[in-house]
Design an enzyme around this catalytic site. Structure first.
Site, mmCIF file in Angstrom:
data_model
loop_
_atom_site.group_PDB
_atom_site.id
_atom_site.type_symbol
_atom_site.label_atom_id
_atom_site.label_comp_id
_atom_site.label_asym_id
_atom_site.label_seq_id
_atom_site.Cartn_x
_atom_site.Cartn_y
_atom_site.Cartn_z
ATOM 1 N N LYS A 179 0.845 -1.209 0.000
ATOM 2 C CA LYS A 179 0.000 0.000 0.000
ATOM 3 C C LYS A 179 0.875 1.252 0.000
ATOM 4 O O LYS A 179 0.624 2.195 -0.747
ATOM 5 C CB LYS A 179 -0.930 -0.003 1.224
ATOM 6 C CG LYS A 179 -2.108 -0.977 1.070
ATOM 7 C CD LYS A 179 -2.863 -1.213 2.365
ATOM 8 C CE LYS A 179 -3.903 -2.316 2.164
ATOM 9 N NZ LYS A 179 -4.529 -2.774 3.403
ATOM 10 N N GLN A 202 -4.779 -1.411 9.506
ATOM 11 C CA GLN A 202 -4.754 -2.737 8.889
ATOM 12 C C GLN A 202 -5.449 -3.748 9.815
ATOM 13 O O GLN A 202 -5.153 -3.815 11.003
ATOM 14 C CB GLN A 202 -3.298 -3.149 8.614
ATOM 15 C CG GLN A 202 -3.134 -4.468 7.895
ATOM 16 C CD GLN A 202 -3.639 -4.452 6.458
ATOM 17 O OE1 GLN A 202 -3.730 -3.401 5.823
ATOM 18 N NE2 GLN A 202 -3.985 -5.607 5.931
ATOM 19 N N ASP A 208 -10.963 3.254 3.765
ATOM 20 C CA ASP A 208 -11.334 1.830 3.735
ATOM 21 C C ASP A 208 -12.844 1.664 3.536
ATOM 22 O O ASP A 208 -13.310 0.592 3.166
ATOM 23 C CB ASP A 208 -11.000 1.204 5.096
ATOM 24 C CG ASP A 208 -9.842 0.227 5.031
ATOM 25 O OD1 ASP A 208 -9.588 -0.323 3.952
ATOM 26 O OD2 ASP A 208 -9.211 0.028 6.081
HETATM 27 N N1 GUN Z 1 -6.924 -6.519 5.933
HETATM 28 C C1 GUN Z 1 -7.146 -7.223 4.791
HETATM 29 N N2 GUN Z 1 -7.738 -6.429 3.849
HETATM 30 C C2 GUN Z 1 -7.898 -5.221 4.421
HETATM 31 C C3 GUN Z 1 -8.430 -3.986 3.954
HETATM 32 O O1 GUN Z 1 -8.915 -3.843 2.826
HETATM 33 N N3 GUN Z 1 -8.397 -2.959 4.834
HETATM 34 C C4 GUN Z 1 -7.886 -3.086 6.091
HETATM 35 N N4 GUN Z 1 -7.919 -2.014 6.887
HETATM 36 N N5 GUN Z 1 -7.391 -4.213 6.551
HETATM 37 C C5 GUN Z 1 -7.385 -5.271 5.718
#
Ligand code: GUN
Length: 295
Positions: A53, A97, A120
């Site tokens: 990311k 996350q 998100d």
């Molecule tokens: N863990 C796995 N996929 C995601 C996501 O799209 N966002 C977040 N915050 N955590 C994740």
């Protein structure tokens, strides 16, 4: 005739190029879009996601930052970090996350994020906005990416039967919310199937658009798919494979080779929905920056 493969890598690259152009336009006006990712603990899979990311952010000319906190971080400390990021005008997007360590209440954490920075799309305010079709809201990145894939690959959605396998808050429910709206890549008649659905195949066989997001390796077989259906595979499952270099391989929720003989279009795993998720995260972040500065 085997199905046309929907290329998630190519579509994601197109989205990312647009994001980079939008970011450049904002930067020219003195606004550098910024995403801060918070990682609590040292889950190896999460560490890989978070690194990609941050890398994607900087590749798009944006500011990407990761705050790494130890697994023992008390919930109050994490909430204090979120408060600081909420108040920081250089931070346009905040992503914590998931999963967070067990002693932390994920819902509390999500609710603490300013909905205007919730790129998100997990905050209840954004979930509500997506449901009512308020264009101001942020949709969760994976279902938003699926919708973009449908549009970009020329799938007609209006009036079609869409069947979603899985009722998760991150994929299944918001996917349904997006597809029932009126407009491009939507106007579907939607069914959500889940672990208590009886006669699953009777539902899936009705689908013009079948979206699998259940996390069960290769669970969707050819006999469950209507000839000519569009099949979108959200699953990312690790299965043991002693013949593979790492001892495992990644498969989706759909038995690709067989279903590709029946479907008209299908997404592969990997290289399908996966790359779209980060692309949509970047798109949400640029939009958050634009909105924050009244653009
Ligand atoms: N863990 C796995 N996929 C995601 C996501 O799209 N966002 C977040 N915050 N955590 C994740």
């Amino acid at each position: 005739m085997p199905a046309e493969r929907i290329d998630g890598v190519a579509i994601a690259a197109k989205v990312r190029a647009q994001v980079a152009a939008d970011a450049a336009a904002l930067i020219a006006e003195g606004v550098v879009p910024g995403l801060t990712v918070v990682l609590v603990g040292d889950d190896p899979a999460s560490a890989v996601y978070v690194a990609s990311k941050e890398k994607a952010c900087t590749a798009a000319g944006m500011r990407g930052e990761t705050i790494r906190l130890p697994a023992t971080t008390p919930e109050g400390e994490l909430l204090a970090v979120i408060d600081r990021l909420n108040a920081d005008p250089a931070v346009h997007g905040i992503l914590v996350q998931m999963p967070v360590p067990r002693h932390i209440d994920a819902q509390q954490v999500i609710r603490r994020i300013d909905p205007r920075k919730d790129v998100d799309g997990f905050h209840p305010v954004n979930a509500g906005k997506v449901l009512i079709g308020d264009a101001d809201g942020f949709a969760p990145c994976t279902p938003a990416g699926v919708q973009v894939m449908l549009v970009e690959s020329g799938v007609e959605t209006a009036g079609k039967e869409a069947v979603i396998l899985g009722r998760s808050t991150i994929v299944g429910k918001p996917m349904a919310a997006l597809l029932i709206q009126s407009g491009k890549g939507a106007d579907c008649t939607v069914t959500i199937c889940h672990s208590r659905t009886t006669n699953l195949a009777a539902h899936t066989r009705r689908a013009d658009i079948l979206i699998a997001a259940i996390g069960k390796p290769e669970m969707v077989t050819a006999d469950m798919v209507k000839p000519g259906a569009v099949v979108i595979d959200v699953g990312i499952n690790r299965v043991e494979d002693p013949g593979a270099p790492k001892g495992y391989r990644i498969v989706g929720d759909v038995k690709y080779d067989d279903v590709a003989q029946v479907a008209s279009k299908i997404t592969p795993v990997p290289g399908g929905v996966g790359p779209m998720t980060i692309a949509m995260l970047l798109a949400n972040t640029v939009r958050a920056a634009r909105l924050a500065h009244g653009r």
